[in-house]
Scaffold this motif. Sequence first.
Motif, PDB file in Angstrom:
ATOM      1  N   SER A 101       0.698  -1.073  -0.151  1.00  0.00           N
ATOM      2  CA  SER A 101       0.003  -0.044   0.035  1.00  0.00           C
ATOM      3  C   SER A 101       0.988   1.314  -0.074  1.00  0.00           C
ATOM      4  CB  SER A 101      -0.955   0.089   1.048  1.00  0.00           C
ATOM      5  OG  SER A 101      -1.548   1.189   1.315  1.00  0.00           O
ATOM      6  N   LEU A 112       3.860   3.464  -8.801  1.00  0.00           N
ATOM      7  CA  LEU A 112       3.604   2.838 -10.092  1.00  0.00           C
ATOM      8  C   LEU A 112       3.956   4.140 -11.114  1.00  0.00           C
ATOM      9  CD1 LEU A 112       2.161   0.887 -12.350  1.00  0.00           C
ATOM     10  CD2 LEU A 112       0.089   2.348 -12.034  1.00  0.00           C
ATOM     11  N   PHE A 122      -4.733  -2.464 -13.965  1.00  0.00           N
ATOM     12  CA  PHE A 122      -4.709  -3.381 -13.080  1.00  0.00           C
ATOM     13  C   PHE A 122      -5.780  -4.475 -13.168  1.00  0.00           C
ATOM     14  CE2 PHE A 122      -1.958  -0.354 -10.913  1.00  0.00           C
ATOM     15  CZ  PHE A 122      -1.335  -1.263 -10.091  1.00  0.00           C
ATOM     16  N   HIS A 180       2.494   7.363  -9.806  1.00  0.00           N
ATOM     17  CA  HIS A 180       1.357   7.231  -9.210  1.00  0.00           C
ATOM     18  C   HIS A 180       1.549   6.788  -7.963  1.00  0.00           C
ATOM     19  CE1 HIS A 180      -0.967   8.576 -12.923  1.00  0.00           C
ATOM     20  NE2 HIS A 180      -0.091   7.600 -13.469  1.00  0.00           N
ATOM     21  N   LEU A 225       0.094   4.287  -5.072  1.00  0.00           N
ATOM     22  CA  LEU A 225      -1.346   3.301  -4.998  1.00  0.00           C
ATOM     23  C   LEU A 225      -1.967   3.368  -3.585  1.00  0.00           C
ATOM     24  CD1 LEU A 225       0.533   0.402  -6.793  1.00  0.00           C
ATOM     25  CD2 LEU A 225      -1.183   2.309  -7.962  1.00  0.00           C
ATOM     26  N   THR A 264      -6.398   6.343  -5.510  1.00  0.00           N
ATOM     27  CA  THR A 264      -5.852   6.075  -6.952  1.00  0.00           C
ATOM     28  C   THR A 264      -6.457   4.869  -7.440  1.00  0.00           C
ATOM     29  OG1 THR A 264      -3.789   5.184  -6.087  1.00  0.00           O
ATOM     30  CG2 THR A 264      -3.870   7.709  -6.412  1.00  0.00           C
ATOM     31  N   LEU A 265      -6.869   4.026  -6.769  1.00  0.00           N
ATOM     32  CA  LEU A 265      -7.528   2.817  -7.060  1.00  0.00           C
ATOM     33  C   LEU A 265      -8.787   2.433  -6.772  1.00  0.00           C
ATOM     34  CD1 LEU A 265      -4.326   0.490  -5.981  1.00  0.00           C
ATOM     35  CD2 LEU A 265      -5.147   0.810  -8.326  1.00  0.00           C
TER      36      LEU A 265
END
Length: 348
Positions: A38, A42, A52, A67, A69, A73-74
């Motif tokens: 975590s 990226l 992903f 980025h 993560l 952002t996910l």
Amino acid sequence: MALMDFIKKQFIDVIQWTEDDDQTLAWRYPMRDQEIQSGAQLVVRETQLALFVNEGQVADVFGPGTHTLTTRTLPVLTNLKNWDKLFDSPFKSDVYFFSTRMRMDQKWGTPQPITIRDADFGAVRLRAFGNYGYHLTDPKLFHTLVSGTREHYGVADLDGQLRGLILQNISQAVASSGIAFLDLAANQQSFAQALGTQIAPELSKLGLALDGMTVQNISLPEELQKVLDQKIGMGMVGQNVGQFMQYQTAQAIPAMAAGAANGGGGVAGDAMGLGAGVALGQVLAQNLAQGLNPGAGANAAVLATPADTVKPDEVLATLEKLADLKAKGILTDDEFSAKKAELLKKLS
């Protein structure tokens, strides 16, 4: 110390693709038994996209940039895994990188002649070749329909499919362009634009965008090229049958002269091969007269022979030649019928 090194390798804190070659379209990051930290970074370079995938379900897409993560952002992956907003533990997911660079100078061509409709000839079998360029725009669509879970998917893997799409759409492209075959060679750019317009939607269905299309050559099979050359030759001397016979005669005289010089005895047969249906001397004499006085009835050379010199076998031979010209599209049905009636009248 070795144990600590092993433990460290289980968690990934930087995910990136250096894109070592220029032939890869899609590449799966090697996770093995590792998990993503975590807050990991990226890194997506220019002309790259990252995707992903969680347990076969396509999740988040990332464009160029670095980025961090997190659940922010996910968002799609967070929803798929039912994470709360404060997750901070490592997670497992497949990460795919895609190259969006332009793929230029891709070759296409017709391995066998293809049949198209044509305003002048009715139907024509032609060969053509050229090149084109494309780039990847939609990684979700491309992953779902094309590359899938493969570790590596290259330009060569896609080449056959794209060639096939182009060949399937050539006939429609010619029809939509409105360009007759005889004008295609002089309008290759217009044909290429029509072909590109036809192909672009097909590529978009695969997550690709067409960057350019060229047509470098258009040709006929050899046997059709001979017919076309004959029609062009007739067009150069005029469209009536008499002038065409003169053209045929002029084309054949050198070969006949060579045959006579070598002791050949087939002069009369060669004259019949010209389609004149009359004696060689009569054809040559009339051709010379027509050449000196073109306005004195061009058709008289063959079809307007005086009635007292016309023989039934000569009329039949001439009719056979005219029927052959009609079958090749050089004479229309009306022209053939008119000449046939004229010849039959001479036998009455």
